[in-house]
Write a protein that holds these residues in place. Structure first.
Motif, mmCIF file in Angstrom:
data_model
loop_
_atom_site.group_PDB
_atom_site.id
_atom_site.type_symbol
_atom_site.label_atom_id
_atom_site.label_comp_id
_atom_site.label_asym_id
_atom_site.label_seq_id
_atom_site.Cartn_x
_atom_site.Cartn_y
_atom_site.Cartn_z
ATOM 1 N N SER A 161 -8.004 -0.507 3.375
ATOM 2 C CA SER A 161 -7.186 -0.306 4.666
ATOM 3 C C SER A 161 -7.209 1.120 5.203
ATOM 4 O O SER A 161 -7.275 2.118 4.413
ATOM 5 N N HIS A 170 -9.185 -5.715 -0.571
ATOM 6 C CA HIS A 170 -9.688 -4.885 0.833
ATOM 7 C C HIS A 170 -9.193 -3.525 0.675
ATOM 8 O O HIS A 170 -8.429 -3.198 0.104
ATOM 9 N N CYS A 218 1.577 -5.118 2.389
ATOM 10 C CA CYS A 218 0.243 -5.334 2.859
ATOM 11 C C CYS A 218 -0.122 -6.553 3.820
ATOM 12 O O CYS A 218 0.837 -7.367 3.684
ATOM 13 N N CYS A 219 -1.006 -6.323 4.775
ATOM 14 C CA CYS A 219 -0.921 -7.575 5.556
ATOM 15 C C CYS A 219 -1.723 -8.793 5.200
ATOM 16 O O CYS A 219 -1.806 -9.822 5.879
ATOM 17 N N GLU A 220 -2.508 -8.580 4.212
ATOM 18 C CA GLU A 220 -3.448 -9.614 3.452
ATOM 19 C C GLU A 220 -3.504 -9.716 2.057
ATOM 20 O O GLU A 220 -4.327 -9.401 1.382
ATOM 21 N N GLU A 233 -1.583 -1.631 9.723
ATOM 22 C CA GLU A 233 -2.671 -1.754 8.530
ATOM 23 C C GLU A 233 -3.854 -2.186 9.483
ATOM 24 O O GLU A 233 -3.913 -3.156 10.064
ATOM 25 N N HIS A 291 0.769 -1.267 0.017
ATOM 26 C CA HIS A 291 0.062 0.054 -0.052
ATOM 27 C C HIS A 291 1.004 1.175 -0.054
ATOM 28 O O HIS A 291 1.911 1.117 0.411
HETATM 29 ZN ZN LIG Z 1 -3.540 -4.340 2.782
#
Ligand SMILES: [Zn+2]
Ligand SMILES: [Zn+2]
Length: 159
Positions: free
Chosen positions: A100, A98, A91-93, A113, A80
């Motif tokens: 954020s 999504h 990004c964590c996912e 995040e 991001h």
């Molecule tokens: Zn993310």
């Protein structure tokens, strides 16, 4: 501690590679190295810091090349962009589309995040009521992380 961070990074890289393979995205060595530099950074990292991080492995890389790699990583949800800092976070996912929100520490730069479409949707859906058309939606909160808040309370108490 160092080992667990390294393991954490390795898990993220493996996950990103699996995501790339699944969707036929070409994670070239350069794109992978740029992504690694972002994952390894504890705080949002700018394009020129990415260039510095690549120097030991690749020598001098033209900034446009790094910007193209960043655009790729951004477009495919690997990273991001933190608009207010003109910098990037991993990004964590990866692989889960999504919206954020970001909590950013003014003390140490740590950035968390908070993925969540519900809040982002609520915000963007309220815009038409004001006759407003949304083109870009960025929510960045600045403040102090738990560690910096504790440190600043401690220094206040001792002063
Ligand atoms: Zn993310
Ligand atoms: Zn902090």
């Amino acid at each position: 501690m160092a080992t667990s961070m390294a393991e954490h990074h390795a898990v993220r890289l493996a996950h990103a590679e699996a995501h790339a393979a699944l969707h036929g995205l070409s994670l070239t060595p350069l794109r992978r190295q740029v992504y690694e530099a972002i994952v390894a950074s504890e705080r949002p990292i700018g394009a020129y810091e990415v260039l510095d991080a690549l120097q030991p492995q690749r020598g001098r890389v033209p900034p446009t090349t790094v910007y193209r790699a960043l655009d790729f990583l951004l477009a495919h949800g690997f990273v991001h962009r933190i608009e207010s800092k003109n910098a990037y976070v991993a990004c964590c996912e990866v692989g889960v589309p999504h919206c954020s929100q970001f909590l950013m520490c003014d003390g140490c730069g740590a950035t968390v995040e908070i993925p969540g479409d519900a809040f982002a949707g609520q915000l963007s859906h309220s815009a038409p009521a004001h006759g407003f058309e949304v083109h870009r939606q960025i929510v960045e909160l600045s403040g102090l992380c738990a560690l910096c808040a504790r440190a600043s309370r401690a220094s206040c108490a001792s002063a």
